[in-house]
Scaffold this motif. Structure first.
Motif, short mmCIF file in Angstrom:
data_model
loop_
_atom_site.label_atom_id
_atom_site.label_comp_id
_atom_site.label_asym_id
_atom_site.label_seq_id
_atom_site.Cartn_x
_atom_site.Cartn_y
_atom_site.Cartn_z
N ALA A 1 59.82 24.71 6.17
CA ALA A 1 59.14 25.66 7.06
C ALA A 1 60.05 26.08 8.21
O ALA A 1 60.11 27.27 8.57
N LYS A 2 60.78 25.12 8.78
CA LYS A 2 61.67 25.45 9.89
C LYS A 2 62.80 26.37 9.42
O LYS A 2 63.14 27.35 10.11
N ALA A 3 63.37 26.09 8.25
CA ALA A 3 64.45 26.92 7.73
C ALA A 3 63.96 28.34 7.47
O ALA A 3 64.65 29.33 7.79
N LYS A 4 62.77 28.47 6.90
CA LYS A 4 62.22 29.79 6.62
C LYS A 4 61.87 30.52 7.91
O LYS A 4 62.03 31.75 8.02
N ALA A 5 61.38 29.78 8.91
CA ALA A 5 61.04 30.39 10.20
C ALA A 5 62.29 30.93 10.89
O ALA A 5 62.28 32.04 11.45
N LEU A 6 63.37 30.18 10.84
CA LEU A 6 64.62 30.63 11.44
C LEU A 6 65.12 31.91 10.76
O LEU A 6 65.58 32.85 11.42
N LYS A 7 65.00 31.95 9.45
CA LYS A 7 65.42 33.14 8.71
C LYS A 7 64.56 34.35 9.08
O LYS A 7 65.08 35.45 9.31
N ALA A 8 63.23 34.14 9.16
CA ALA A 8 62.32 35.24 9.50
C ALA A 8 62.57 35.76 10.91
O ALA A 8 62.56 36.97 11.16
N LEU A 9 62.81 34.85 11.87
CA LEU A 9 63.07 35.25 13.24
C LEU A 9 64.40 36.01 13.35
O LEU A 9 64.53 36.94 14.15
N GLU A 10 65.36 35.63 12.54
CA GLU A 10 66.63 36.35 12.53
C GLU A 10 66.45 37.76 11.98
O GLU A 10 67.01 38.73 12.50
N VAL A 11 65.62 37.90 10.94
CA VAL A 11 65.37 39.19 10.32
C VAL A 11 64.75 40.17 11.32
O VAL A 11 65.06 41.37 11.31
N VAL A 12 63.88 39.66 12.21
CA VAL A 12 63.20 40.55 13.17
C VAL A 12 63.90 40.55 14.54
O VAL A 12 63.33 41.01 15.53
N ASP A 13 65.13 40.03 14.59
CA ASP A 13 65.95 40.05 15.82
C ASP A 13 65.31 39.27 16.97
O ASP A 13 65.36 39.70 18.12
N LEU A 14 64.75 38.11 16.64
CA LEU A 14 64.18 37.25 17.69
C LEU A 14 64.86 35.88 17.73
O LEU A 14 64.35 34.98 18.41
N ILE A 15 65.96 35.73 17.05
CA ILE A 15 66.58 34.41 16.97
C ILE A 15 67.03 33.92 18.35
O ILE A 15 66.97 32.72 18.65
N ASP A 16 67.44 34.82 19.23
CA ASP A 16 67.87 34.42 20.57
C ASP A 16 66.70 33.99 21.45
O ASP A 16 66.91 33.33 22.47
N ALA A 17 65.49 34.36 21.06
CA ALA A 17 64.30 34.00 21.85
C ALA A 17 63.45 32.95 21.13
O ALA A 17 62.30 32.73 21.49
N LYS A 18 64.03 32.28 20.13
CA LYS A 18 63.25 31.35 19.31
C LYS A 18 62.70 30.17 20.10
O LYS A 18 61.64 29.62 19.76
N ASP A 19 63.41 29.76 21.16
CA ASP A 19 62.97 28.60 21.95
C ASP A 19 62.19 28.99 23.20
O ASP A 19 61.86 28.14 24.03
N LYS A 20 61.92 30.26 23.34
CA LYS A 20 61.12 30.75 24.47
C LYS A 20 59.66 30.79 24.08
O LYS A 20 59.31 31.13 22.95
#
Length: 314
Positions: A119-138
């Protein structure tokens, strides 16, 4: 009313048969027969036309009053195995503001049966796809309107659904995020996915697909190519609200454009009136980037679509 939406030789992914939903004496959707094929299908109609009811029906969130929805030949309603093959991005926010973006998307992936690490790996991939990877911990509670919209899109994508259903996915996004999200939707369709996108703004839908369904008073009143409908709307000036705290700078640049008919300063931003909205929408992201403008969101301030629908159903 019947619809097709499936080119010759293409097998339907999702089928609606006699689909109706009413709330007491109020009709939400009435007798829709429709086949949806891979690609992007735009669901277009004024507010209150029945778009959101239709999307909730095809994603199994509400039970049809009559008729059925089939995905791969199986009923969607009350069928968890089929519903796992659907992804849904709702118009309204229903987020857990105390969670980080990563925790939120991971938690929803877990509900689809993935292990914690999956789930975490898929979530990281999805957040990267929508350009939110830099805000993942916010925390989501600190996200802007556009970021909240994108994290909703991430949770809809996280489990690699067969059918992706998006209800007003661009609402509240800034011009740059809109452009990247439109590209994402088109790329998903090009890879063989089936995407249904609801909007009340014709030019948003046109940027994603030429295949549209026009919904009015719970019925599909027309379907097919977007160009004829666009031509009807473009006979009228189109108003767009830009939320920005740099009103003067933005206005000074936009007033130079020959397709801008007028500009009015409003609370929180400016209202632009354009006679060629398709050209305006395509040029605006580059203007924002080149001048480093802070435009928080872009909203259609027009009601021309209602007038066009009134014309079509007369």
């Amino acid at each position: 009313m019947s619809g097709n939406g499936v080119p010759g030789g293409t097998k339907a992914v999702l089928e609606c048969r006699g689909l109706s939903r009413w709330y007491g004496q109020v009709i939400g959707i009435n007798d829709v027969n429709l086949d949806l094929a891979p690609g992007v299908t735009g669901l277009l109609g004024p507010n209150g036309a029945g778009k959101s009811t239709f999307l909730k029906l095809i994603t199994g969130q509400i039970k049809p009053s009559r008729g059925t929805v089939l995905l791969g030949g199986q009923t969607v309603w009350d069928n968890p195995d089929v519903m796992r093959r659907l992804g849904f991005c709702p118009e309204q926010d229903a987020l857990y503001d105390n969670l980080t973006g990563l925790s939120f998307v991971t938690s929803l992936a877990r509900l689809n049966g993935y292990t914690r690490s999956e789930a975490k790996a898929k979530a990281l991939k999805a957040l990267e796809v929508v350009d939110l990877i830099d805000a993942k911990d916010k925390k989501v509670g600190g996200y802007s309107k556009g970021m909240r919209q994108r994290v909703k899109l991430a949770q809809a994508l996280v489990h690699d659904p067969q059918v992706l259903v998006l209800d007003e996915p661009l609402a509240g996004m800034d011009p740059i995020a809109r452009r990247s999200t439109i590209k994402l939707i088109r790329d998903l369709a090009a890879a063989g996915g089936t995407v249904v996108v609801s909007s009340h703004i014709l030019h948003e839908v046109e940027a994603m697909t030429q295949s549209i369904l026009l919904v009015h008073h719970g019925r599909i009143v027309a379907e097919g190519n977007v160009h004829e409908i666009r031509d009807l709307i473009d006979e009228h000036p189109h108003r767009i609200f830009l939320e920005t705290n740099e009103k003067r700078r933005v206005a000074e640049e936009l007033v130079k454009w020959d397709d801008v008919h007028g500009i009015r300063v409003d609370d929180g931003g400016i209202v632009v009136e354009t006679i060629r909205p398709d050209a305006f929408y395509s040029r605006l992201p580059s203007l924002v980037l080149e001048n480093n403008f802070k435009v928080e969101s872009m909203i259609s301030a027009d009601d021309n679509l209602q007038a066009v629908f009134d014309y079509l159903v007369r």
